[in-house]
Design an enzyme around this catalytic site. Sequence first.
Site, PDB file in Angstrom:
ATOM      1  N   ASP A 197       0.834  -1.204   0.000  1.00  0.00           N
ATOM      2  CA  ASP A 197       0.000   0.000   0.000  1.00  0.00           C
ATOM      3  C   ASP A 197       0.869   1.254   0.000  1.00  0.00           C
ATOM      4  O   ASP A 197       2.092   1.163   0.089  1.00  0.00           O
ATOM      5  CB  ASP A 197      -0.928  -0.007   1.214  1.00  0.00           C
ATOM      6  CG  ASP A 197      -0.176   0.223   2.517  1.00  0.00           C
ATOM      7  OD1 ASP A 197       0.930  -0.352   2.680  1.00  0.00           O
ATOM      8  OD2 ASP A 197      -0.652   0.989   3.360  1.00  0.00           O
ATOM      9  N   GLU A 201       3.424  -0.783   3.965  1.00  0.00           N
ATOM     10  CA  GLU A 201       3.374  -1.717   5.091  1.00  0.00           C
ATOM     11  C   GLU A 201       2.557  -2.977   4.815  1.00  0.00           C
ATOM     12  O   GLU A 201       2.881  -4.043   5.320  1.00  0.00           O
ATOM     13  CB  GLU A 201       2.768  -1.007   6.317  1.00  0.00           C
ATOM     14  CG  GLU A 201       3.648   0.099   6.839  1.00  0.00           C
ATOM     15  CD  GLU A 201       2.958   0.972   7.873  1.00  0.00           C
ATOM     16  OE1 GLU A 201       3.667   1.679   8.609  1.00  0.00           O
ATOM     17  OE2 GLU A 201       1.712   0.971   7.941  1.00  0.00           O
TER      18      GLU A 201
END
Length: 578
Positions: A197, A201
Amino acid sequence: MRLSAVFVGLAAVLSSVLAQSSTADSYIATESPIAKAGLIANIGPSGAKASGAKAGVVIASPSTTSPDYLYTWVRDSSLVFKAIIDQYTAGADTTTRSLIDAFVTAEGTLQQVTNPSGSVSSGGLGEPKFNIDESAFTGAWGRPQRDGPALRSTAIINYANWLIANGNSSWVTKNLWPIIKLDLDYVSSNWNQTTFDLWEEVSSSSFFTTAVQHRSLREGAALATAIGQTSVVSGYTTQANNLLCFLQSYWNPTSGYITANTGGGRSGKDANTVLTSIHTFDPAAGCDATTFQPCSDKALSNLKVYVDSFRSIYTINSGIASNAAVATGRYPEDSYYNGNPWYLATFAVAEQLYDALITWNQIGSLNVTATSLPFFQQFSSSVTAGTYPSTSTTFTTLTAAIKTFADGFLAINAKYTPSNGGLSEQYSKADGTPTSAVDLTWSYAAALTAFEARAGFTAPSWGAAGLTVPSTCSSGGSGSSGSTVAVTFNVAATTVYGENIYITGSVDALQNWSPSNALLLSSANYPTWSITVNLPASTAIQYKYIRINNGAVTWESDPNMQITTPASGTYTENDTWR
Ligand SMILES: *[C@@H]1O[C@H](CO)[C@@H](O)[C@H](O)[C@H]1NC(C)=O
Ligand SMILES: *[C@@H]1O[C@H](CO)[C@@H](O)[C@H](O)[C@H]1NC(C)=O
Ligand SMILES: *[C@@H]1O[C@H](CO)[C@@H](O)[C@H](O)[C@H]1NC(C)=O
Ligand SMILES: *[C@@H]1O[C@H](CO)[C@@H](O)[C@H](O)[C@H]1NC(C)=O
C-alpha cells in the site's frame, strides 16, 4: 429564549466562522509561498536542499537520519509533479516548464534501471524508491508498490494533453508516449496482483492503488486515441472496466466507509481513501459514487468515519467539539513514530471538502442520501435526505458550515506549523511539535493543492463522468475469459536424494503461492526439472521454484520470477535454480 440571547448565540457562531476563515486566509497568505519554495528546494539538480539529486529528481525530504528520506519515491515525485503540471498548464505558474521536462526525462531513466523488483520488462516498474543519483536502491523494502506507474503516467498524461492542445503532438508521440506506455502496459497487466500500500506496510490489494490505476488507464486510453496509438485502446479500456468493478468492493456498506486494504488486519479506516478522493477528483463527474468523487455520498460518509477515528486517540484533539475539525493521521492503528497526525492527511480532508463545495456550487444543488446523512447531520441535526437546490436555505446553511469545517482543518495545521513555515511529515499527537522528516516535499504539495481547491481551482477532467460499473467483475487479461496457453517450465537444479523441485505462483493454476499445494516437477531429464501447466493467456504471472525435502521447504531467493504469457500458442520458460 430571549431575543438578546439569540443575538449573543448568533454572534458567537458568526465570530467562530469568521475566525476559522480568517485563520485560513492568513495561513494561506504566509504558508503558500513557503510551501512553493520548499517544494522547489527539494528538486534536483539546483534545489537548495536537493544537492546530489539528478535533474528532475524529487527528494522525499532532505532528512538523512531518523528517518533517512533522502531518496526519490515514484509516488511522491509523481504527486508533486502532478501539482506542478496542473499549475503550469492552467497558466498559473509558467516558470516550471524546464523542471517538468527534466522530471519526464528523469522518470524515463528510472524506468530503465534494473532494481530488486526486476528490469523494465520483468516487474521493475513496480519498484517504489531509488537513490537520488538514479541508481537502484537495493536494501530490503516493501515492494512492489503498483501505484507508482499509475501516478507517474497520470502526471505525464496531463502534461501531454496540454502539449497536444498547444500544437506540440509530435513531442508527445516521440518523447512522452514511450514512457507513458511502459507504465500503462505495466498497470494493465499487473493490476490484479497484490501490492504494498502507499504507506509501504501492507501487502494486499489497496483502494488508493486500484483507484489511481483505474484513472491512469482511462486517461491513457483517451490519450492513445488522441495521438493515433489505437492498438492499446481496447486493452486499456477493458482493464479500466475491470478495475472500476473491483474498486466497488472496497466499500463497506454496513459501517459506511471504504476499507483501505484487503489485508493488514486493521479497521481499514485510512487516509488512503481521502487521498484517493482528491487525487481522482474529476470536476466533470458530479457527485458520482462509482468513482468515489469528493461530494459523493460514499466519500462523505467515509470522510466522517475516517476523521472521527482520530478524535479520541490524539491528546491535541481533546476538548474539540465532535463536529469540528481535528488533526488526522494515516490510520488510527498507526505506530510509526508512535502514531501521529500528518500534515498531508489533515490537508487532504480540507481538500476533499473544498472539492465537494466546488462541485455542489457548479451543479447548483446538493443531495443528502441515507448514506451521507450522518455526515450532513454534523452541520444540521434536523436535515433529512433530499435534494437541496442552491436557492434553498438548507443548501446555504450546509455549504457555509462545511466551508467552516474545511477551514478548520487548515487552522489545525496552521496551529502546528512552526513559525518558519517548514512542514515536516508529522506533528506530535501529544503537543503538536513537528516530528519525523523535515521539509517533506509531499507535505508542501498537499498544502498547495488544498489552498488551490479552496480558491476554486480544478485540474482537468480525466473521464470519470458517466461510467458504468460492469455487472460482473473480471480479474484481468483474456485469460479471465477462459483462454489459456500451455506453459512449460524447465529449471536446472541439482538436488540431493529425497529432495524434489516444485513450483507455485500468483495464479490459481500455480496454487496461489501455496508451498503445501505446490506442483511437483518431473526429473525425467535431470538435472533439468520440468512441468507443463495451462495458464491464463496474456497475463503477467509471478512464480518461484521451491525445494522440498522431507517436508522442509526451501524457497528460491528474491525477487519473484515473472513471465507474461502469450495470447495463444505455447510458451517454454528456461530457468536455473536461484
Ligand atoms: C515541444 O515541447 C518540448 C518540451 O518542452 C520543447 O522542447 C519543444 O521546443 C516544443 N516544440 C514546439 C514546436 O513547441
Ligand atoms: C442528486 O440526485 C439526483 C437523482 O439521483 C441526481 O440526478 C443528481 O445529479 C444528484 N445531484 C448531486 C449534486 O449529487
Ligand atoms: C483480482 O480481481 C478479482 C475480480 O475483481 C478480485 O476478486 C481479486 O480480489 C483481485 N485480486 C487482486 C490481488 O487484485
Ligand atoms: C527455452 O528453450 C527452448 C529449447 O531450447 C526454446 O525453444 C525456448 O525458446 C526457450 N525459451 C525462452 C523463453 O527463451
